[in-house]
Design a protein around this motif. Structure first.
Motif, mmCIF file in Angstrom:
data_model
loop_
_atom_site.group_PDB
_atom_site.id
_atom_site.type_symbol
_atom_site.label_atom_id
_atom_site.label_comp_id
_atom_site.label_asym_id
_atom_site.label_seq_id
_atom_site.Cartn_x
_atom_site.Cartn_y
_atom_site.Cartn_z
ATOM 1 N N TYR A 497 8.061 12.849 -14.217
ATOM 2 C CA TYR A 497 6.983 13.041 -14.408
ATOM 3 C C TYR A 497 6.108 11.678 -14.176
ATOM 4 O O TYR A 497 5.239 11.498 -13.741
ATOM 5 N N VAL A 504 2.954 17.757 -10.796
ATOM 6 C CA VAL A 504 3.869 18.888 -11.815
ATOM 7 C C VAL A 504 4.429 19.145 -10.925
ATOM 8 O O VAL A 504 5.754 20.182 -11.060
ATOM 9 N N THR A 507 7.028 16.708 -9.824
ATOM 10 C CA THR A 507 7.790 16.987 -10.708
ATOM 11 C C THR A 507 9.458 18.110 -10.241
ATOM 12 O O THR A 507 10.492 17.718 -11.076
ATOM 13 N N LEU A 522 6.900 19.325 -20.987
ATOM 14 C CA LEU A 522 5.759 18.193 -21.158
ATOM 15 C C LEU A 522 4.868 19.032 -22.364
ATOM 16 O O LEU A 522 4.950 17.860 -23.165
#
Length: 551
Positions: A497, A504, A507, A522
Motif C-alpha cells: 500500500y 487501492v 495495491t 487496511l
C-alpha cells in the motif's frame, strides 16, 4: 657487534653477499628525525629521547650478544632479542651510538629514562608489523638516500647501480649479448649488442619481458629448475636451428633467488669466462637488493603518508603536502575483491594486490593518485584538477567501472564525496567505506556516495535500530506478531500500500486480491496496530520502519 649485518636476521641465514651489501657504510648526514619521519610510526616510534637528541645517524648495525660490543659512532643499533635495554644503552653511550631499537611495546620506567639520559642514546620501539630484516633494509635505504657510495663503485670498478653498464661490460668482455632479468622474467637491463642475438631475444628486449611461450618452453624443459638449483652457469639449448643456445646463471642472495643473467652464445664458455659470468651475477645481486630495498622503503613511506591523510589528525596536512595533494580537491576511492576473504591474512594480501592494480589503472588519467591498503581494503586518493571536480569524479567512476569488471581485478568500488581540503578526506573515506557495505549486498560493482544515498540512509537507520529498542517498537512489531498468530498478510499489505502511494487499485492488483478485500485489510491494520494511515508523518515513519526491519 657487526656493522649492519649478521649471519642470522629474523632466523634466516642471509649469506655472504647480503652481509657484504649491508656492511657498506652509508654516507653521513641522515638525522634521526628524518629517519623517523620517512619511515613513520608503522616501523619505528620514539620510546625515550635524550636532551639534546642525537643529531646524526651514520649507519645501522645489528647487536650480537656473543661478540664484543663496538658499534661505529652515530650507529642506529637493532637490538634483536634484547629484553632489558638498560645496560645496553649505557654500553652504546660509551661508543657514541645514536639510537637503540628494541621490539615494542615498551614499559618505560624511571631507570630506563635515566639510562637514556646518562647514555645520550635514543630508545626506539620497533613495530611488530615490520620484521627486523625489513627495518634494517628500510633504514639502510633512508641512509643511502638513493645514492651509491664509493665502496660499491670500488667493488667492480664502475657503479653497480648502473645495471645497463654492467650488462654492457659483461657483453663486451664475453663478446655476447646479455640480459639481466628478475624472478618474474622481466628484463631489468640488457647490453647494447642485441642485434647479434635471435628473434626470441629481440622480442624479449622490446617487451622488456620474456615472452610467455618462451617461458613455457623453458619450464617444460626444466630449465628454471636446473638454473635455481645451482650457483654455476647452466647451458640451455632447445634444439632450434634459428635460436642461439643460452648460458644462464642465477642471481642470488644467499639462498634467495633474485633473478638470472642470460647470455646468447655460439659456443660454451671457457672456465675463465664462467668465473667472470658468475662474478658479474654477484654484482647484479648487490644492486637488485639495493633496488628492492629502495622500492620497498619508498612504497612503505608513501603508503604511510596516504594512511595518515585517510585517517586525518595533526599530521594529515603535512602528509598531503608531501604527496602533492594539498592544493586541489580530492575524493577517496575504496575497493575490495568481490569474493571477499574471511581470513584476515588472505584479505590483506588480496587488498595489497588490488591496490597495485588500482594504482596502475588510475595512473592512466592522473599520475599523482596516491594508493594504500588498510584493513583488507584498497584505497586511492584521487586529485581532482579540473574546473568541475564533481564532474571529474563522475568521469573517474566510469573509468573504475572498467577496472571493477576486469578479470584480474574482480572488485567492488565505492567513491566518496569531494573533499575540498585534506581535512575533509576522512569523511570522503567514510563515504567510500559505506558505499562498499551497500555494494556487497547488491548487483552493482561501482557507485558514488550520492548514487546510493537512500540505501546508506536506511543502512544507518538499521544500525541505530540494532541498539535502540524504541526504533524497533511500534506498528510493524504489532502487525508482525498478529501475522504470526493468524497466518495473515497485514505487513505485506501495508508495505504494498505504501509502495503504491495509497492507490487501492494498484495495491489490490499487486497483492492479487479484490479491492474490497484490500480495504478490509487496511481497516484491520488500523485496528491491530493503531496506525493512522491518513497521517503523512505516520506513513513516513512506518515506511522507514518497514525498510529498516525488512533488511
Amino acid at each position: 657487534m657487526c656493522p649492519a649485518a649478521e649471519p642470522l636476521v629474523d632466523g634466516v641465514e642471509v649469506g655472504p653477499l647480503v652481509r657484504q651489501y649491508l656492511r657498506m657504510n652509508a654516507r653521513p648526514g641522515a638525522s634521526l628525525a628524518r629517519i623517523l619521519e620517512d619511515l613513520g610510526s608503522t616501523v619505528l616510534d620514539v620510546a625515550v629521547c635524550p636532551d639534546p637528541p642525537p643529531s646524526e645517524v651514520t649507519t645501522v648495525a645489528v647487536h650480537d650478544p656473543d661478540e664484543h660490543l663496538q658499534p661505529p659512532a652515530g650507529a642506529l643499533v637493532l637490538g634483536v632479542g634484547v629484553a632489558d635495554p638498560g645496560d645496553l644503552l649505557l654500553q652504546l653511550g660509551r661508543h657514541a651510538a645514536a639510537a637503540l631499537v628494541v621490539r615494542g611495546p615498551l614499559d618505560v620506567d624511571e631507570p630506563l629514562r635515566e639510562a637514556v639520559r646518562s647514555s645520550g642514546v635514543a630508545l626506539l620501539s620497533a613495530s611488530n608489523a615490520a620484521s627486523w630484516t625489513q627495518i634494517l633494509l628500510l633504514v639502510r635505504t633512508v641512509l643511502l638516500d638513493g645514492e651509491l657510495d664509493e665502496r660499491q663503485a670500488k667493488l667492480t670498478g664502475n657503479h653497480i647501480g648502473e645495471l645497463f653498464a654492467l650488462a654492457n661490460a659483461v657483453g663486451a668482455a664475453l663478446d655476447t649479448p646479455v640480459t639481466i632479468e628478475d624472478r618474474s622474467a622481466r628484463v631489468v637491463a640488457f647490453s647494447a649488442d642485441q642485434a647479434a642475438a635471435d628473434a626470441p631475444r629481440a622480442a624479449t628486449v622490446l617487451a622488456r619481458q620474456v615472452p610467455p611461450e618462451w617461458q613455457r618452453r623453458l619450464a617444460d624443459n626444466r630449465v628454471f629448475e636446473r638454473l635455481y638449483r645451482t650457483s654455476e652457469p647452466v647451458w640451455v639449448d632447445l634444439g632450434d636451428a634459428d635460436v642461439l643456445p643460452r648460458v644462464a646463471v642465477a642471481v642470488r642472495a644467499g639462498e634467495e633467488i633474485l633473478g638470472a643473467m642470460w647470455a646468447a652464445v655460439r659456443r660454451p664458455f671457457t672456465a675463465d669466462e664462467e668465473r667472470a659470468f658468475v662474478a658479474a651475477a654477484k654484482t647484479a645481486a648487490l644492486h637488485l637488493l639495493q633496488q628492492r630495498a629502495a622500492e620497498n622503503a619508498g612504497k612503505w613511506r608513501r603508503s604511510e603518508l596516504v594512511r595518515c591523510v585517510l585517517t586525518g589528525g595533526s599530521g594529515a596536512e603535512l602528509a598531503a603536502r608531501r604527496l602533492e595533494l594539498a592544493e586541489v580537491p580530492l575524493c577517496v576511492v575504496a575497493a575490495e575483491p568481490s569474493d571477499r576473504h574471511e581470513d584476515g591474512a588472505e584479505r590483506e594480501l588480496a587488498a595489497e594486490r588490488l591496490c597495485e592494480l588500482l594504482s596502475l589503472h588510475l595512473a592512466v588519467r592522473q599520475s599523482k593518485v596516491a594508493t594504500a591498503s588498510a584493513l583488507g581494503t584498497a584505497y586511492a586518493i584521487l586529485p581532482l584538477t579540473t574546473a568541475d571536480p564533481d564532474a571529474e569524479s563522475r568521469n573517474a567512476l566510469g573509468l573504475l567501472q572498467g577496472f571493477a569488471t576486469r578479470r584480474d581485478a574482480g572488485a567492488v568500488v565505492g567513491m566518496g564525496r569531494v573533499a575540498w581540503s585534506p581535512r575533509e578526506v576522512p569523511r570522503s573515506r567514510a563515504d567510500a567505506d559505506a558505499v562498499l557495505d551497500v555494494l556487497r549486498s547488491g548487483d552493482r560493482r561501482t557507485a558514488r556516495v550520492d548514487e546510493v544515498w537512500e540505501r546508506l540512509f536506511l543502512a544507518r537507520l538499521r544500525d541505530l535500530a540494532v541498539d535502540d529498542e524504541e526504533l524497533r517498537d511500534g506498528p510493524v512489531q504489532a502487525l508482525t506478531a498478529y501475522d504470526a498468530d493468524h497466518h495473515s498478510q497485514l505487513v505485506a499489505t501495508l508495505s504494498a500500500y505504501l509502495d503504491a502511494f495509497g492507490d487501492v487499485a494498484r495495491t489490490a492488483q499487486a497483492m492479487h486480491v479484490h479491492p474490497n478485500t484490500l480495504r478490509y485489510r487496511l481497516r484491520r491494520i488500523t485496528e491491530v496496530s493503531g496506525l493512522d494511515l491518513s497521517n503523512p508523518d505516520a506513513r513516513l515513519a512506518v515506511g522507514l520502519q518497514l525498510r529498516v526491519q525488512g533488511g
